[in-house]
Every structure is written in C-alpha cells, then in structure tokens.
Write an enzyme that holds these catalytic residues in place. Structure first.
Site, mmCIF file in Angstrom:
data_model
loop_
_atom_site.group_PDB
_atom_site.id
_atom_site.type_symbol
_atom_site.label_atom_id
_atom_site.label_comp_id
_atom_site.label_asym_id
_atom_site.label_seq_id
_atom_site.Cartn_x
_atom_site.Cartn_y
_atom_site.Cartn_z
ATOM 1 N N LEU A 86 -1.254 12.767 5.820
ATOM 2 C CA LEU A 86 -1.272 11.807 4.682
ATOM 3 C C LEU A 86 -0.303 11.961 3.884
ATOM 4 O O LEU A 86 0.403 12.928 3.641
ATOM 5 C CB LEU A 86 -2.656 11.817 3.645
ATOM 6 C CG LEU A 86 -3.977 12.011 4.560
ATOM 7 C CD1 LEU A 86 -5.034 12.126 3.361
ATOM 8 C CD2 LEU A 86 -4.077 10.631 5.046
ATOM 9 N N CYS A 87 0.597 10.615 3.475
ATOM 10 C CA CYS A 87 1.709 10.792 2.860
ATOM 11 C C CYS A 87 1.452 10.789 1.645
ATOM 12 O O CYS A 87 1.130 9.369 0.855
ATOM 13 C CB CYS A 87 2.601 9.619 3.241
ATOM 14 S SG CYS A 87 3.913 9.537 2.379
#
Length: 266
Positions: A86-87
C-alpha cells in the site's frame, strides 16, 4: 537481518503494544523474524467493516526506525487489493516522509484511519457498502481456510505464502487462538468451508472486480459497454438521442432558411 537498533526498538514496541493495544488493533512479530509483524484490525462500529477480521503484515527494513515498513492487508476487504503493498505516507513508498518517532501502533492507527476513509492510493480499490459488509462477514472464513483453499491444500504454507491458497496454514501459525475461534464460529454458523456461505443459503453474488489486467482490452471494452447499457436503461429514446435531434432540427432550420432566401431573391 535486523540491526541491533531495529531489534531493540521492535522488542520495546512489542511490549508496549501488547500492554496498551490501540482500539480495534492487535499485532505481534513473527517468532522466526522480528522484522515481519502480523496485525489484526477488527472492523469498527458504524463502518461497513464492522465485525470483520482483517489480517495483514508489516515488513520492516533492517534499519528501522530510520525507514518505514511495507504494509499489506491480506484479508479481502473491498478497500485494499489483498496482499498488495500500500502506498501511504507511513509506508515504504515514502521513506523520506517517515518520522523515526512513529511506532508500530502509530502506523497501524494510521492504516485504520485510511481504511475507513474513501481516499484512493496505490493498492486501494472501490466497492459499495454492501460489498464491504459481505467481505466483513466472510473475513474469518477467509483467514482460516485460505479463501476455501483448505479443501484442496497440499501440505503446509511455503515461506512467504500468505495469500489464499495455503489452506489457512500461515494464519493458523501466527494466530492459533483466533484460528480456533474462527473454526468454532464456522461450525456454529453452519458455514460451507468451500464458499464461506451458510449451508442451505444461496451463495452471494460476486464481489467487485479489483482491477483489469494489462492487455485485457476486450474485457475493458466489455465493462465500458455494460456500464453504458446500464446507464441508458430506463432513459427515454429522446433523452438518449438529444444531440442527434438537435442536429436534425438545426439542419432543417438552415435548409428552410435557404429555401425562403431563394424565393425572395427570385
């Protein structure tokens, strides 16, 4: 291998989060690797995730706390792509924005906050509230059966295998007490181990598509066509062809004006 500083820091943080866990969150390092942490987020009240059991991992770099972890959520939620990095500003996508003062609890509180928002980023997906509730209901079944793959699992999970397909072996290894509770819950609620639905009830409709693979041009066009058809359904012929009618009116207006002009000039 963890540096001495990382090992010391993560050991201290484990004691801290065990003594004072944040609401809806529990976490621990793997026995075999202190850099691999496993967390459970319990879906908060007044959200589509209420009652859901969301399992994920934090993979810390050897030089933590001077660099952030990779963050993944393995349990399907309708909010994140399962087992995808996840960014986030607290993840390894943004090492320069990471504050060494942030701890494991800070990171997981931030993840929970982002999960209950609608902001999009790399690794997040869109879904309806109903779909997310459906994922929440099936979350315990998914965790302990590997998404039903326990019916065909061949041996224990391989190293790093924390997706569906391992028969729930990795989840059981990290969360034995929760796994036991989940199996008891499935038995009491007469859950079909292959599908996650209650035996005797129709299986719910498929969840949202979590993306179209690159190169699937035909699929993309099919999705667009289906959306257009749904949009047009229930609309009148006139409302669907406004531009065509406007063009026809304009054409006849110009034609009549020219004919009248020719009559006058004659």
């Amino acid at each position: 291998m963890a540096s001495k500083a990382a090992r010391t820091r993560l050991t201290r943080e484990y004691k801290s989060i065990s003594a004072n866990p944040p609401p809806y969150i529990t976490a621990h390092p793997s026995e075999s690797n202190i850099l691999e942490w496993h967390y459970i987020i319990t879906g908060p009240e007044n959200t589509p995730y209420h009652g859901g059991q969301y399992w994920g991992t934090l993979m810390f770099p050897p030089n933590y706390p001077f660099a952030p972890p990779a963050i993944r959520m393995h349990t399907p939620s309708g909010r994140f792509q399962p087992s995808t990095r996840l960014c986030l500003s607290i993840s390894d996508f943004h090492p320069r924005s990471f504050n060494p003062a942030w701890e494991v609890s800070t990171i997981l509180i931030g993840l929970l906050s982002f999960m209950t928002s609608e902001e999009m980023t790399t690794g997040s997906v869109s879904a309806t509230e109903a779909e997310r509730k459906q994922y929440a209901v099936r979350s315990r079944w998914w965790n302990s059966t590997g998404g039903g793959s326990n019916m065909r699992a061949n041996g224990p999970a391989q190293k790093g295998n924390i997706k569906a397909g391992d028969g729930g072996a990795k989840f059981k290894a990290e969360w034995p007490e929760l796994d036991e509770e989940n199996w008891k819950w499935m038995k009491e609620n007469n859950i079909d181990l292959a599908t996650g639905a209650k035996i005797g009830e129709p299986e719910p409709a498929c969840g949202p598509q979590l993306g179209i693979a690159a190169g699937s041009g035909a699929q993309a066009h099919a999705v667009v066509d289906a959306v257009m058809q749904q949009r047009d359904a229930g609309r009148s012929w006139i409302s669907r062809h406004k531009l065509l009618l406007a063009g026809a009116v304009l054409f006849f207006y110009v034609l009549i004006a020219r004919l009248l002009g020719d009559d006058h000039s004659a």
